[in-house]
Scaffold this motif. Structure first.
Motif, PDB file in Angstrom:
ATOM      1  N   GLU A  44       0.823  -1.206   0.000  1.00 49.56           N
ATOM      2  CA  GLU A  44       0.000   0.000   0.000  1.00 49.56           C
ATOM      3  C   GLU A  44       0.855   1.254   0.000  1.00 49.56           C
ATOM      4  OE1 GLU A  44      -3.140   0.154   2.820  1.00 49.56           O
ATOM      5  OE2 GLU A  44      -3.797  -1.881   2.388  1.00 49.56           O
ATOM      6  N   ALA A  45       0.357   2.284  -0.691  1.00 49.07           N
ATOM      7  CA  ALA A  45       1.005   3.595  -0.724  1.00 49.07           C
ATOM      8  C   ALA A  45      -0.042   4.627  -1.116  1.00 49.07           C
ATOM      9  CB  ALA A  45       2.157   3.599  -1.715  1.00 49.07           C
ATOM     10  N   ARG A  46       0.117   5.854  -0.617  1.00 47.02           N
ATOM     11  CA  ARG A  46      -0.785   6.962  -0.958  1.00 47.02           C
ATOM     12  C   ARG A  46       0.031   8.222  -1.180  1.00 47.02           C
ATOM     13  NH1 ARG A  46      -3.400   5.883   3.779  1.00 47.02           N
ATOM     14  NH2 ARG A  46      -3.098   8.029   4.399  1.00 47.02           N
ATOM     15  N   PHE A  47      -0.346   8.953  -2.238  1.00 49.82           N
ATOM     16  CA  PHE A  47       0.333  10.198  -2.588  1.00 49.82           C
ATOM     17  C   PHE A  47      -0.713  11.250  -2.939  1.00 49.82           C
ATOM     18  CE2 PHE A  47       2.888   6.598  -3.816  1.00 49.82           C
ATOM     19  CZ  PHE A  47       4.120   6.882  -3.262  1.00 49.82           C
ATOM     20  N   GLU A  48      -0.362  12.502  -2.706  1.00 54.13           N
ATOM     21  CA  GLU A  48      -1.206  13.628  -3.118  1.00 54.13           C
ATOM     22  C   GLU A  48      -0.350  14.556  -3.957  1.00 54.13           C
ATOM     23  OE1 GLU A  48      -2.939  15.584   0.239  1.00 54.13           O
ATOM     24  OE2 GLU A  48      -4.106  13.818   0.805  1.00 54.13           O
ATOM     25  N   LEU A  49      -0.909  15.013  -5.062  1.00 51.32           N
ATOM     26  CA  LEU A  49      -0.226  15.967  -5.922  1.00 51.32           C
ATOM     27  C   LEU A  49      -0.968  17.288  -5.872  1.00 51.32           C
ATOM     28  CD1 LEU A  49       0.768  13.189  -7.109  1.00 51.32           C
ATOM     29  CD2 LEU A  49       1.008  14.392  -9.253  1.00 51.32           C
ATOM     30  N   ARG A  50      -0.213  18.369  -5.932  1.00 52.04           N
ATOM     31  CA  ARG A  50      -0.816  19.700  -5.982  1.00 52.04           C
ATOM     32  C   ARG A  50       0.105  20.621  -6.770  1.00 52.04           C
ATOM     33  NH1 ARG A  50       1.785  23.233  -2.850  1.00 52.04           N
ATOM     34  NH2 ARG A  50       3.020  22.462  -1.126  1.00 52.04           N
ATOM     35  N   HIS A  51      -0.456  21.750  -7.172  1.00 50.20           N
ATOM     36  CA  HIS A  51       0.346  22.744  -7.871  1.00 50.20           C
ATOM     37  C   HIS A  51       1.215  23.484  -6.867  1.00 50.20           C
ATOM     38  CE1 HIS A  51      -3.146  22.583 -10.779  1.00 50.20           C
ATOM     39  NE2 HIS A  51      -2.119  22.250 -11.515  1.00 50.20           N
ATOM     40  N   SER A  52       2.406  23.889  -7.300  1.00 50.79           N
ATOM     41  CA  SER A  52       3.263  24.713  -6.456  1.00 50.79           C
ATOM     42  C   SER A  52       3.228  26.142  -6.983  1.00 50.79           C
ATOM     43  CB  SER A  52       4.697  24.178  -6.448  1.00 50.79           C
ATOM     44  OG  SER A  52       5.265  24.292  -7.733  1.00 50.79           O
ATOM     45  N   GLY A  53       3.600  27.081  -6.128  1.00 53.20           N
ATOM     46  CA  GLY A  53       3.595  28.493  -6.493  1.00 53.20           C
ATOM     47  C   GLY A  53       2.444  29.206  -5.818  1.00 53.20           C
ATOM     48  N   ALA A  54       2.710  30.374  -5.260  1.00 49.16           N
ATOM     49  CA  ALA A  54       1.687  31.110  -4.525  1.00 49.16           C
ATOM     50  C   ALA A  54       0.722  31.840  -5.470  1.00 49.16           C
ATOM     51  CB  ALA A  54       2.340  32.115  -3.589  1.00 49.16           C
ATOM     52  N   LEU A  55       1.238  32.536  -6.449  1.00 49.09           N
ATOM     53  CA  LEU A  55       0.381  33.294  -7.364  1.00 49.09           C
ATOM     54  C   LEU A  55       0.260  32.646  -8.736  1.00 49.09           C
ATOM     55  CD1 LEU A  55       1.597  36.892  -6.505  1.00 49.09           C
ATOM     56  CD2 LEU A  55      -0.430  35.708  -5.663  1.00 49.09           C
ATOM     57  N   ARG A  56       1.300  31.977  -9.149  1.00 46.41           N
ATOM     58  CA  ARG A  56       1.338  31.351 -10.465  1.00 46.41           C
ATOM     59  C   ARG A  56       1.792  29.911 -10.322  1.00 46.41           C
ATOM     60  NH1 ARG A  56       3.189  35.013 -15.364  1.00 46.41           N
ATOM     61  NH2 ARG A  56       2.429  36.587 -13.948  1.00 46.41           N
ATOM     62  N   ARG A  57       1.206  29.036 -11.089  1.00 49.02           N
ATOM     63  CA  ARG A  57       1.598  27.630 -11.029  1.00 49.02           C
ATOM     64  C   ARG A  57       2.999  27.471 -11.603  1.00 49.02           C
ATOM     65  NH1 ARG A  57      -4.083  25.308 -13.383  1.00 49.02           N
ATOM     66  NH2 ARG A  57      -5.326  26.071 -11.667  1.00 49.02           N
ATOM     67  N   GLN A  58       3.883  26.932 -10.772  1.00 50.29           N
ATOM     68  CA  GLN A  58       5.276  26.806 -11.191  1.00 50.29           C
ATOM     69  C   GLN A  58       5.704  25.353 -11.360  1.00 50.29           C
ATOM     70  OE1 GLN A  58       7.273  28.953  -8.126  1.00 50.29           O
ATOM     71  NE2 GLN A  58       6.778  30.940  -9.006  1.00 50.29           N
ATOM     72  N   GLY A  59       4.937  24.446 -10.837  1.00 48.55           N
ATOM     73  CA  GLY A  59       5.303  23.041 -10.916  1.00 48.55           C
ATOM     74  C   GLY A  59       4.328  22.198 -10.124  1.00 48.55           C
ATOM     75  N   LEU A  60       4.730  20.980  -9.865  1.00 47.93           N
ATOM     76  CA  LEU A  60       3.912  20.049  -9.101  1.00 47.93           C
ATOM     77  C   LEU A  60       4.669  19.583  -7.873  1.00 47.93           C
ATOM     78  CD1 LEU A  60       2.602  17.894 -12.042  1.00 47.93           C
ATOM     79  CD2 LEU A  60       1.248  19.451 -10.668  1.00 47.93           C
ATOM     80  N   VAL A  61       3.945  19.405  -6.787  1.00 51.86           N
ATOM     81  CA  VAL A  61       4.510  18.890  -5.552  1.00 51.86           C
ATOM     82  C   VAL A  61       3.835  17.559  -5.273  1.00 51.86           C
ATOM     83  CG1 VAL A  61       4.754  19.272  -3.080  1.00 51.86           C
ATOM     84  CG2 VAL A  61       4.923  21.204  -4.645  1.00 51.86           C
ATOM     85  N   CYS A  62       4.641  16.541  -4.992  1.00 52.93           N
ATOM     86  CA  CYS A  62       4.130  15.211  -4.678  1.00 52.93           C
ATOM     87  C   CYS A  62       4.410  14.940  -3.201  1.00 52.93           C
ATOM     88  CB  CYS A  62       4.812  14.169  -5.561  1.00 52.93           C
ATOM     89  SG  CYS A  62       4.280  12.488  -5.227  1.00 52.93           S
ATOM     90  N   ARG A  63       3.343  14.724  -2.423  1.00 50.26           N
ATOM     91  CA  ARG A  63       3.490  14.411  -1.000  1.00 50.26           C
ATOM     92  C   ARG A  63       3.095  12.975  -0.756  1.00 50.26           C
ATOM     93  NH1 ARG A  63       1.763  19.654   1.848  1.00 50.26           N
ATOM     94  NH2 ARG A  63       3.805  20.630   1.914  1.00 50.26           N
ATOM     95  N   GLN A  64       3.952  12.262  -0.075  1.00 49.19           N
ATOM     96  CA  GLN A  64       3.649  10.882   0.259  1.00 49.19           C
ATOM     97  C   GLN A  64       2.919  10.847   1.586  1.00 49.19           C
ATOM     98  OE1 GLN A  64       6.944   8.249  -0.076  1.00 49.19           O
ATOM     99  NE2 GLN A  64       5.709   6.440   0.318  1.00 49.19           N
TER     100      GLN A  64
END
Length: 192
Positions: free
Chosen positions: A83-103
């Motif tokens: 088993e494993a779980r991850f959440e992805l979200r956009h990075s950057g405060a005002l503009r989307r600069q990339g993706l962040v993957c949190r385990q």
């Protein structure tokens, strides 16, 4: 008493019409095959069968209103049953600069491999950066990967006072980004 409270909070909001939001989303996803599985649950696929996913309605009660959110669910076999779980979200405060993957759970080595692949996959980055999603979760268990993507569009807002219903459309541009993101996630998770 506790059981009755749980039952009351677990009920669908009054005014919720199962399948109505799904039918609206079906219009936005024209050109894909469709199979109704249950009220508020349907399976979509490309004509060639290269991509198959489900769409689930998720009613959410609020004070004097409710939302009907849609969750796009993609499943595929995994190489490992751990088993494993991850959440992805956009990075950057005002503009989307990339993706962040949190385990959230699972083997840290798998998390490192997944984060490395996400960062190196330019096609997936090009699809996910402009995609307007609220939540994107990757879950592995029982020998399967499950991708759960909750988009900001393809949802319905229902208010009691004043009384109105409004469907938030999935635009053609967002539809294309969504389908590309699901396709590339399916490919990326194929050998993990």
């Amino acid at each position: 008493m506790f059981a009755k409270l749980c039952e009351w909070f677990g009920r669908a909001p009054s005014g919720y019409r199962p399948g109505v939001t799904l039918e609206q989303a079906r219009r936005n996803l024209a050109g894909l095959t469709f199979q109704a599985l249950a009220p508020g649950l349907g399976r979509f696929g490309t004509v060639d069968g290269g991509l198959v996913f489900e769409l689930h309605e998720r009613p959410l009660a609020q004070f004097l209103m409710h939302l009907v959110l849609t969750e796009f669910v993609l499943e595929r076999p995994a190489l490992d049953a751990a088993e494993a779980r991850f959440e992805l979200r956009h990075s950057g405060a005002l503009r989307r600069q990339g993706l962040v993957c949190r385990q959230r759970a699972g083997d840290p080595a798998l998390g490192a491999r997944l984060a490395e692949r996400l960062g190196a996959d330019a096609h997936l980055q090009q699809a996910l950066l402009p995609l307007d999603f609220k939540r994107l979760r990757l879950e592995r268990g029982a020998g399967r990967w499950r991708v759960r993507l909750e988009h900001m569009g393809a949802s319905e807002v229902v208010n009691r006072m004043p009384s109105f219903r409004r469907y938030v459309q999935l635009s053609r541009e967002q539809r294309d980004y969504l389908l590309r993101a699901l396709f590339h996630l399916q490919r990326l998770l194929g050998d993990l």
